[in-house]
Every structure is written in structure tokens, then in C-alpha cells.
Design a protein around this motif. Structure first.
Motif, short mmCIF file in Angstrom:
data_model
loop_
_atom_site.label_atom_id
_atom_site.label_comp_id
_atom_site.label_asym_id
_atom_site.label_seq_id
_atom_site.Cartn_x
_atom_site.Cartn_y
_atom_site.Cartn_z
N HIS A 1 -1.20 9.75 -3.99
CA HIS A 1 -1.06 8.72 -2.83
C HIS A 1 -2.01 7.91 -2.44
N ILE A 2 -3.33 8.57 -2.27
CA ILE A 2 -4.66 7.58 -1.90
C ILE A 2 -5.21 6.86 -2.95
N ALA A 3 -5.01 7.54 -4.31
CA ALA A 3 -5.29 6.89 -5.47
C ALA A 3 -4.62 5.60 -5.50
N GLY A 4 -3.50 5.46 -5.44
CA GLY A 4 -2.59 4.35 -5.54
C GLY A 4 -2.94 3.28 -4.54
N GLN A 5 -3.13 3.96 -3.31
CA GLN A 5 -3.52 2.83 -2.40
C GLN A 5 -4.81 2.24 -2.62
N MET A 6 -5.84 3.15 -2.84
CA MET A 6 -7.25 2.43 -3.09
C MET A 6 -7.34 1.72 -4.18
N LEU B 1 0.68 -1.25 0.13
CA LEU B 1 0.04 0.10 0.01
C LEU B 1 0.92 1.36 0.04
N GLY B 2 1.92 1.23 0.96
CA GLY B 2 2.73 2.44 0.95
C GLY B 2 3.58 2.73 -0.44
N LEU B 3 3.87 1.50 -0.91
CA LEU B 3 4.80 1.54 -2.26
C LEU B 3 3.86 1.84 -3.26
N SER B 4 2.62 1.46 -3.45
CA SER B 4 1.84 1.82 -4.48
C SER B 4 1.63 3.50 -4.21
N GLY B 5 1.23 3.90 -3.15
CA GLY B 5 0.95 5.30 -2.89
C GLY B 5 2.28 6.14 -3.26
N ALA B 6 3.42 5.50 -2.78
CA ALA B 6 4.58 6.63 -3.09
C ALA B 6 4.92 6.62 -4.55
N LEU B 7 4.79 5.41 -5.26
CA LEU B 7 4.99 5.58 -6.75
C LEU B 7 4.17 6.45 -7.39
N LEU B 8 2.91 6.30 -7.09
CA LEU B 8 2.06 7.10 -8.04
C LEU B 8 2.15 8.71 -7.59
N SER B 9 2.49 8.89 -6.28
CA SER B 9 2.44 10.43 -5.96
C SER B 9 4.05 10.82 -6.47
N LEU B 10 4.83 10.05 -6.57
CA LEU B 10 6.12 10.34 -7.21
C LEU B 10 6.07 10.74 -8.69
N LEU B 11 5.08 10.03 -9.36
CA LEU B 11 4.97 10.21 -10.78
C LEU B 11 4.03 11.57 -10.86
#
Lengths: 189, 124
Positions: free
Chosen positions: A141-146, A105-115
């Protein structure tokens, strides 16, 4: 930047066989040290944040993102990626949740927010500052997590009910983090 | 030095647009939860789909006898049922989309649905 931020590693392969002992020395630059230092600050903030009780799992201030924002503004996107991902990986090792759902969850949020930060940094700086970057990154971040939650953990449309809560948290914490980052950079000038 | 001076004009724009977005999310995702029709099944097959806007009672035949379903004031309940333990009758009024009352012995069920059918653990 070299491929690793590890300063020096001594690897002894095989305890009994002395002749196989080898030393690996990684040459690091000042930039690497800087990445490590900033990632350490971000980790400190993550741990600090872990002590704050949260009303709903997943609603967190994301204080470590303040560091990412400052690194982005000062040293560019590549450095921000390093600091952010190091924080995610090292943080998960410290908290003991490496490769658990929470880690992904943290990784997906971090990746998308970096993008998103990679795109948002090209907004004209005359009009847009860290506050905008922070808000966009928080939403990403929340979009990636969700997305991960929906595709992998809870494939149920019922989680849509929680989206407004997470979006509100992203807006509030994104704004606050952006203000803190802007204030910090102002003072450090 | 105030905090607000760190917010540039574009940041205000971002804030306003994102606030509108959040409010829109709340309006779209948090409303429409009330049901507008009841799906009545008997023996696993669809018996009738009725709107909740009209007050009425419906008699549904099952293997044990007749189950009576009452619809009143946009709510639905199973008013009487021949099942021995009366679980579905004691469940009372159903109002929200996704709520369901099952009379297993008589093989009758009432499910409330909204505009779009939401998923739950029963029908996913």
C-alpha cells in the motif's frame, strides 16, 4: 458474479417525455449482496478512521483492510478485489474526494496491495496467516502511494526521507490489522 | 487465549524480515545527511570544490570585491562579503548537505553537498 452490485436501478431518461421511460433491472446474486455488505462494513471503518487524528498525512491505521483480509481468507481473492475497490470508489464519493490526488493515492495503494495479496495468499497456510498477508499488503500500500507521490505529485528525492516513517507505520498497523482479522476469524469459527 | 497465538511461524519470519527491512531503510535514508564538501561558485561558474575536513579560509573574487569563505569543523560560512545587505554572511554556518548561501550582489555562492547530491527546490 454479474458485472454490477447495484441491486435495482430505475432510470427515467427525459423528464418531460413519458414514453421514453425505461426500467433497468440488474439481476444480482447472493454473492453480490455479500460483496455489498462487506464493502459497507469497510466503508464504516474508513469513516471511523477519518475521525482519528493522524500525526502525519498518510499515516492511517487502514482499518478497512481488516475486512479485505477476512474476505480474502473466507471467499477468495476476486471477492477481496471487489470489496476493496468498492470501498475506495464509494469512500471517495462519500468524502467528496473522487478523482482528487487523495483518491488516486488510495486507489494506487489498494491496487498494489491487492496484487500482493493475490501472490501472498498462495503462501502455505500452515505457516503463514492473516498477519503475514496484512503486513505484505500494508507495505504494498505505501509502496503504491509513494510511487504515485513521486511520479506525479512531488517528483523530489526529498520524499525518501519520509519512507522510513511510512514503512514503520505499515509494519505496526499491518501487524495489528492482521491480528484483529485473525482474532475475528477465530471467534467466528 | 492470547493474541500471540494467531501469529504462525511464517508470520514471525515475516515480522523479523520486515523489521530488519525497516531498520535498513532508516539507516540508509536517514544517515549520510552531513555534508562532506563545499562547492563554491563565482559568477555562475565553478570556482572551487573544497573538502570540509580541512579548516581554511578561501578568498573568492566577485564584481564587488572579495568574499571570504571560512571552513571550520566540517562547517562552512561566508565570513565577509561586500554585498550591501549581508544576507549570506548573516546566514551563518552551513552544516547539512543541500544548504546553500548566496551572495547575489557579488555573485558568489557556497553549497554543501554530501556523498550523493540531493535535490531541492533550487537545483531541481
Amino acid at each position: 458474479m454479474t458485472a454490477s452490485t447495484t441491486e435495482q436501478q430505475e432510470g427515467g431518461s427525459g423528464k418531460g417525455e413519458g414514453q421514453n421511460r425505461s426500467t433497468i433491472l440488474l439481476h444480482t446474486t447472493a454473492e453480490d449482496h455479500h460483496v455489498a455488505r462487506m464493502a459497507a462494513v469497510a466503508l464504516g471503518l474508513t469513516i471511523l478512521e477519518g475521525a482519528i487524528p493522524s500525526p502525519l498525512p498518510g499515516v492511517k491505521p487502514g482499518l478497512a483492510n481488516i475486512v479485505t483480509l477476512i474476505v480474502l481468507a473466507r471467499y477468495g481473492w476476486r471477492m477481496a478485489v471487489w470489496v476493496s475497490l468498492l470501498r475506495v470508489f464509494a469512500g471517495s464519493l462519500m468524502f467528496g474526494n473522487f478523482l482528487t490526488p487523495g483518491f488516486f493515492l488510495g486507489l494506487s495503494g489498494a491496487l498494489l496491495s491487492l496484487l500482493v495479496l493475490g501472490i501472498a495468499q498462495h503462501l502455505p497456510s500452515r505457516w503463514f496467516g492473516p498477519v503475514s498477508h496484512s503486513i505484505y499488503a500494508a507495505f504494498a500500500h505505501i509502496a503504491g502511494q509513494m510511487t504515485v507521490v513521486y511520479l506525479w505529485l512531488i517528483p523530489n528525492a526529498g520524499i525518501a526521507y519520509l519512507i522510513p516513517i511510512f514503512a514503520t507505520a505499515a509494519l505496526v498497523f499491518g501487524t495489528v490489522n492482521g491480528l484483529i482479522a485473525a482474532r475475528f476469524m477465530e471467534e467466528a469459527k | 487465549m492470547t493474541v500471540l497465538q494467531h501469529i504462525k511461524p511464517g508470520d514471525w519470519l515475516t515480522l523479523v524480515l520486515c523489521s530488519i527491512g525497516v531498520v535498513w531503510l532508516m539507516l540508509t535514508l536517514w544517515t549520510g545527511e552531513l555534508a562532506d564538501k563545499a562547492v563554491i561558485r563565482s559568477g555562475g561558474k565553478l570556482f572551487r570544490e573544497v573538502s570540509l575536513s580541512r579548516n581554511q579560509t578561501i578568498e573568492v573574487p566577485g564584481p564587488l570585491g572579495i568574499s571570504v569563505i571560512a571552513i571550520q569543523d566540517r562547517k562552512a560560512r561566508i565570513a565577509s562579503d561586500p554585498s550591501p545587505r549581508q544576507y549570506c554572511v548573516r546566514q551563518g554556518w552551513l552544516q547539512q548537505a543541500g544548504e546553500i548561501a548566496l551572495c547575489l550582489p557579488n555573485q558568489v555562492s557556497v553549497e554543501l553537498v554530501g556523498n550523493h547530491k540531493r535535490y531541492d527546490s533550487l537545483n531541481y
